[in-house]
Design a protein around this motif. Structure first.
Motif, PDB file in Angstrom:
ATOM      1  N   THR A   1       0.835  -1.192   0.000  1.00 33.47           N
ATOM      2  CA  THR A   1       0.000   0.000   0.000  1.00 33.47           C
ATOM      3  C   THR A   1       0.873   1.246   0.000  1.00 33.47           C
ATOM      4  N   LEU A   2       0.326   2.313  -0.577  1.00 33.18           N
ATOM      5  CA  LEU A   2       0.973   3.618  -0.587  1.00 33.18           C
ATOM      6  C   LEU A   2      -0.077   4.687  -0.294  1.00 33.18           C
ATOM      7  N   ASP A   3       0.342   5.746   0.344  1.00 37.87           N
ATOM      8  CA  ASP A   3      -0.512   6.916   0.503  1.00 37.87           C
ATOM      9  C   ASP A   3      -0.118   7.914  -0.578  1.00 37.87           C
ATOM     10  N   LEU A   4      -1.028   8.146  -1.524  1.00 38.37           N
ATOM     11  CA  LEU A   4      -0.761   9.021  -2.658  1.00 38.37           C
ATOM     12  C   LEU A   4      -1.739  10.191  -2.667  1.00 38.37           C
ATOM     13  N   VAL A   5      -1.476  11.142  -3.523  1.00 40.66           N
ATOM     14  CA  VAL A   5      -2.304  12.345  -3.598  1.00 40.66           C
ATOM     15  C   VAL A   5      -3.082  12.341  -4.907  1.00 40.66           C
ATOM     16  N   VAL A   6      -4.364  12.713  -4.848  1.00 40.28           N
ATOM     17  CA  VAL A   6      -5.185  12.825  -6.053  1.00 40.28           C
ATOM     18  C   VAL A   6      -4.851  14.129  -6.760  1.00 40.28           C
TER      19      VAL A   6
ATOM     20  N   ASP B   1     -14.780  18.135  -6.412  1.00 42.53           N
ATOM     21  CA  ASP B   1     -15.371  19.342  -6.992  1.00 42.53           C
ATOM     22  C   ASP B   1     -14.992  20.564  -6.165  1.00 42.53           C
ATOM     23  N   GLU B   2     -14.932  20.398  -4.851  1.00 42.48           N
ATOM     24  CA  GLU B   2     -14.529  21.497  -3.967  1.00 42.48           C
ATOM     25  C   GLU B   2     -13.065  21.880  -4.176  1.00 42.48           C
ATOM     26  N   LEU B   3     -12.230  20.898  -4.552  1.00 40.50           N
ATOM     27  CA  LEU B   3     -10.797  21.127  -4.701  1.00 40.50           C
ATOM     28  C   LEU B   3     -10.398  21.507  -6.129  1.00 40.50           C
ATOM     29  N   ALA B   4     -11.368  21.565  -7.052  1.00 37.89           N
ATOM     30  CA  ALA B   4     -11.065  21.770  -8.468  1.00 37.89           C
ATOM     31  C   ALA B   4     -10.413  23.123  -8.724  1.00 37.89           C
ATOM     32  N   VAL B   5      -9.365  23.112  -9.560  1.00 39.34           N
ATOM     33  CA  VAL B   5      -8.718  24.351  -9.996  1.00 39.34           C
ATOM     34  C   VAL B   5      -8.876  24.547 -11.502  1.00 39.34           C
ATOM     35  N   GLU B   6      -9.145  23.469 -12.224  1.00 33.93           N
ATOM     36  CA  GLU B   6      -9.435  23.521 -13.657  1.00 33.93           C
ATOM     37  C   GLU B   6     -10.540  22.522 -13.947  1.00 33.93           C
ATOM     38  N   ARG B   7     -11.337  22.822 -14.977  1.00 29.67           N
ATOM     39  CA  ARG B   7     -12.447  21.935 -15.326  1.00 29.67           C
ATOM     40  C   ARG B   7     -12.442  21.642 -16.824  1.00 29.67           C
ATOM     41  N   PRO B   8     -11.473  20.863 -17.305  1.00 34.51           N
ATOM     42  CA  PRO B   8     -11.503  20.451 -18.715  1.00 34.51           C
ATOM     43  C   PRO B   8     -12.712  19.551 -18.965  1.00 34.51           C
ATOM     44  N   ALA B   9     -13.015  19.295 -20.239  1.00 33.71           N
ATOM     45  CA  ALA B   9     -14.208  18.512 -20.582  1.00 33.71           C
ATOM     46  C   ALA B   9     -14.168  17.113 -19.988  1.00 33.71           C
TER      47      ALA B   9
ATOM     48  N   ARG C   1      -6.502  20.782  -6.487  1.00 30.92           N
ATOM     49  CA  ARG C   1      -5.378  21.092  -5.603  1.00 30.92           C
ATOM     50  C   ARG C   1      -4.873  19.781  -4.991  1.00 30.92           C
ATOM     51  N   PRO C   2      -3.558  19.573  -4.953  1.00 33.69           N
ATOM     52  CA  PRO C   2      -3.018  18.302  -4.453  1.00 33.69           C
ATOM     53  C   PRO C   2      -3.061  18.241  -2.931  1.00 33.69           C
TER      54      PRO C   2
ATOM     55  N   LEU D   1      -8.232   1.782  -1.504  1.00 32.45           N
ATOM     56  CA  LEU D   1      -8.640   1.173  -0.235  1.00 32.45           C
ATOM     57  C   LEU D   1      -9.498   2.141   0.576  1.00 32.45           C
ATOM     58  N   ARG D   2      -9.004   3.369   0.748  1.00 26.51           N
ATOM     59  CA  ARG D   2      -9.736   4.361   1.539  1.00 26.51           C
ATOM     60  C   ARG D   2      -9.068   5.715   1.382  1.00 26.51           C
ATOM     61  N   TYR D   3      -9.824   6.738   1.709  1.00 23.81           N
ATOM     62  CA  TYR D   3      -9.254   8.083   1.755  1.00 23.81           C
ATOM     63  C   TYR D   3      -8.691   8.335   3.145  1.00 23.81           C
ATOM     64  N   ARG D   4      -7.585   9.082   3.189  1.00 22.81           N
ATOM     65  CA  ARG D   4      -6.909   9.384   4.446  1.00 22.81           C
ATOM     66  C   ARG D   4      -6.978  10.883   4.706  1.00 22.81           C
ATOM     67  N   GLU D   5      -8.163  11.376   5.086  1.00 25.13           N
ATOM     68  CA  GLU D   5      -8.307  12.794   5.383  1.00 25.13           C
ATOM     69  C   GLU D   5      -7.555  13.183   6.657  1.00 25.13           C
ATOM     70  N   ASP D   6      -7.123  12.153   7.398  1.00 21.45           N
ATOM     71  CA  ASP D   6      -6.333  12.434   8.592  1.00 21.45           C
ATOM     72  C   ASP D   6      -4.890  12.777   8.254  1.00 21.45           C
ATOM     73  N   LYS D   7      -4.495  12.603   6.979  1.00 19.57           N
ATOM     74  CA  LYS D   7      -3.108  12.849   6.577  1.00 19.57           C
ATOM     75  C   LYS D   7      -3.025  14.055   5.659  1.00 19.57           C
ATOM     76  N   PRO D   8      -2.082  14.951   5.900  1.00 25.32           N
ATOM     77  CA  PRO D   8      -1.858  16.042   4.948  1.00 25.32           C
ATOM     78  C   PRO D   8      -1.087  15.527   3.737  1.00 25.32           C
ATOM     79  N   ALA D   9      -1.124  16.271   2.654  1.00 24.44           N
ATOM     80  CA  ALA D   9      -0.416  15.861   1.445  1.00 24.44           C
ATOM     81  C   ALA D   9       1.090  15.764   1.683  1.00 24.44           C
ATOM     82  N   THR D  10       1.595  16.522   2.638  1.00 27.49           N
ATOM     83  CA  THR D  10       3.043  16.470   2.937  1.00 27.49           C
ATOM     84  C   THR D  10       3.452  15.145   3.561  1.00 27.49           C
ATOM     85  N   ALA D  11       2.459  14.356   4.010  1.00 22.92           N
ATOM     86  CA  ALA D  11       2.757  13.045   4.589  1.00 22.92           C
ATOM     87  C   ALA D  11       2.592  11.912   3.573  1.00 22.92           C
ATOM     88  N   ALA D  12       2.237  12.268   2.334  1.00 25.17           N
ATOM     89  CA  ALA D  12       2.094  11.237   1.295  1.00 25.17           C
ATOM     90  C   ALA D  12       3.451  10.617   0.986  1.00 25.17           C
ATOM     91  N   ASP D  13       3.414   9.413   0.404  1.00 28.76           N
ATOM     92  CA  ASP D  13       4.660   8.720   0.077  1.00 28.76           C
ATOM     93  C   ASP D  13       5.384   9.419  -1.067  1.00 28.76           C
TER      94      ASP D  13
END
Length: 520
Positions: A393-398, A449-457, A463-464, A493-505
């Protein structure tokens, strides 16, 4: 039969969770195809209901559905017309092929009603999610044709296609199933394995068994009849011309007729598995086969024997099939195997654990534990074979997400995944839509949708900030992505809202999963 009948039935099947009701709905539809004339439509109908196209891939991607097409006012399309249209689309080749396919697809969709359009789009895109895959379709076919499900399953595994069995059963009755038997030269659907969390769990579930290495190669089925040899993949595609070393190995065995199950794999000088992508690249290469064979020879490794010299072995227990295999195939061409006659013995359990660790150290995927008293149930995930693989498993950013199609229309589905780089930015590693439940799809659509910075088709760039835990089977080189690596079989597997992006792998962490032969 009208396509509208299939679309309506598919919708009804998707709306019920009871397997018995799904089976009844499909059986009612298939029952209309009884009779020698009507049954000629059965191969297409039953394949559609199982969520596939008889043509396989037809060269049409999701971008072909970007522009809505005005639906027809009433249903007129027949199954035969749709099948002919899709066959014609698949046959388009040469300059301008993409535009021609899109034009033909638009013409087909214009002749379809709105429900038919929805069904066709999901079918072509592989997004039929009605719970009516092969297992349910087989039970429904058996009910429609007055046969036992076990008879139909066996006929399908030996005949290779659900459609062929449907036409025979609905056209000529249950006695026609006897025509489907193991024939050297005609591939059968391979036996598959369920998953166990550990070797210990597999031993407890199966009793007396063997533990096989799970090779990180390409599944093959080899048929030999005298000097004639045919090699097929797990999906029954013939690849004989690409694997001369497999043909030579089969011809050298002391038998006139054989049907072997195994894998082909690239090995280094010490017999350790090379990265999967090297094996896959070699098997997929159709050009300069002699040169490819010389630069990267492949080794066939067999783990089962289905027939020999006119004797069918499918119903024999594992122990007897393996004894026949050992009699005919030299040890270097047989899978590494550990017998465990008494799984309750602590020493045997320690040996199985050690064998598994050694398989992983040799570059293999894991192990497959097989019950000694089981037959070969081709085409099914039998409970008598249990695969054990380490799950990473890895913690990655969308980084972005694409709009879904079919039942996922209107929701953000395919995720773009990124890992941290030394400068704090994120490098994309690949995409996945696997593992997403309906509830998770709804949640992530709102959140992204809340985090969107661009909306291509095609979706949104975001935002990461959102961290997601991803399971995967391995890491391999890829020129498609900036970090030069991508994940194999990634799933959410699941979202990790408890982790900031700076803690991603980090990319460095991801690259550490590369096999030693190709890591920096």
């Amino acid at each position: 039969m009208l396509l509208a009948d299939l679309a309506r039935t598919s919708q009804e099947v998707a709306a019920t969770s009871a397997r018995s009701r799904k089976t009844a709905l499909l059986a009612e539809l298939l029952g209309r195809l009884r009779g020698a004339t009507e049954s000629t439509e059965a191969p297409v109908v039953v394949t559609y209901l199982a969520g596939r196209l008889p043509q396989g891939r037809i060269g049409v991607g999701w971008t072909s559905f970007a522009q809505p097409v005005q639906p027809a006012g009433r249903p007129t399309l027949t199954v035969r017309q749709v099948d002919a249209a899709l066959t014609a689309i698949a046959a388009v080749r040469g300059p301008g092929a993409q535009a021609e396919r899109r034009a033909r697809l638009t013409e087909l969709l214009a002749a379809a009603t709105a429900p038919e359009q929805e069904f066709l789009i999901r079918l072509i895109g592989g997004e039929v999610r009605q719970g009516a895959l092969d297992a349910v379709a087989v039970d429904a076919l058996a009910a429609a044709g007055g046969a036992e499900p076990a008879q139909v399953r066996r006929a399908v595994m030996l005949g290779g296609t659900l459609g062929a069995v449907a036409e025979a059963l609905l056209g000529h009755g249950p006695d026609a199933l006897a025509e489907f038997r193991l024939t050297v030269g005609r591939p059968v659907l391979p036996m598959l394995a369920h998953t166990a969390k550990s070797v210990e769990e597999a031993l407890d579930r199966l009793g007396p068994c063997v533990v096989d290495e799970k090779l990180d190669g390409i599944r093959i089925q080899v048929h030999r009849d005298g000097p004639e040899v045919h090699v097929h993949t797990r999906t029954l595609e013939e690849i004989t011309d690409r694997l001369p070393e497999v043909v030579a190995a089969a011809r050298a065995l002391p038998a006139r007729q054989l049907v072997l199950d195994g894998e082909v794999i690239a090995l280094d000088a010490d017999g350790r598995a090379l990265p999967f992508q090297q094996t896959a690249g070699r098997v997929g290469s159709r050009l300069d086969v002699p040169g490819a064979t010389e630069s990267l020879p492949l080794t066939p490794v067999f783990f089962d024997l289905l027939a020999v010299d006119g004797r069918e072995l499918l119903d024999l227990p594992t122990a007897e099939r393996h004894a026949e295999l050992a009699r005919l195939v030299p040890e270097p061409l047989r899978v590494r195997r550990l017998p465990v006659p008494d799984p309750a013995d602590p020493a045997a359990r320690r040996a199985a654990a050690a064998f598994t660790a050694e398989a992983l150290a040799r570059g293999q995927e894991g192990v497959v534990v097989k019950a000694l008293d089981a037959g070969y149930t081709a085409g099914r995930r039998g409970a008598s074979w249990l695969k054990v693989k380490p799950v990473h498993t890895l913690d990655l950013v969308v980084l972005a997400a694409e709009w879904g199609h079919g039942r996922r229309s209107g929701r953000l589905s395919n995720l773009h995944l990124g890992a941290r780089q030394p400068d704090g930015s994120f490098a994309m590693l690949g995409k996945t839509f696997k593992g997403l439940t309906d509830a998770l799809l709804g949640w992530q659509t709102e959140r992204l949708d809340e985090l969107a910075v661009e909306r291509p088709a095609w979706g949104v760039r975001v935002r990461p900030e959102l961290v997601v835990e991803i399971a995967f089977d391995g890491v391999q080189r890829s020129t498609r992505y900036p970090a030069g690596v991508t994940l194999r079989f990634a799933r959410v597997l699941r979202y990790r809202e408890d982790k900031p992006a700076t803690a991603a792998d980090t990319v460095e962490t991801v690259r550490a999963f590369l096999p030693a032969e190709i890591s920096d």
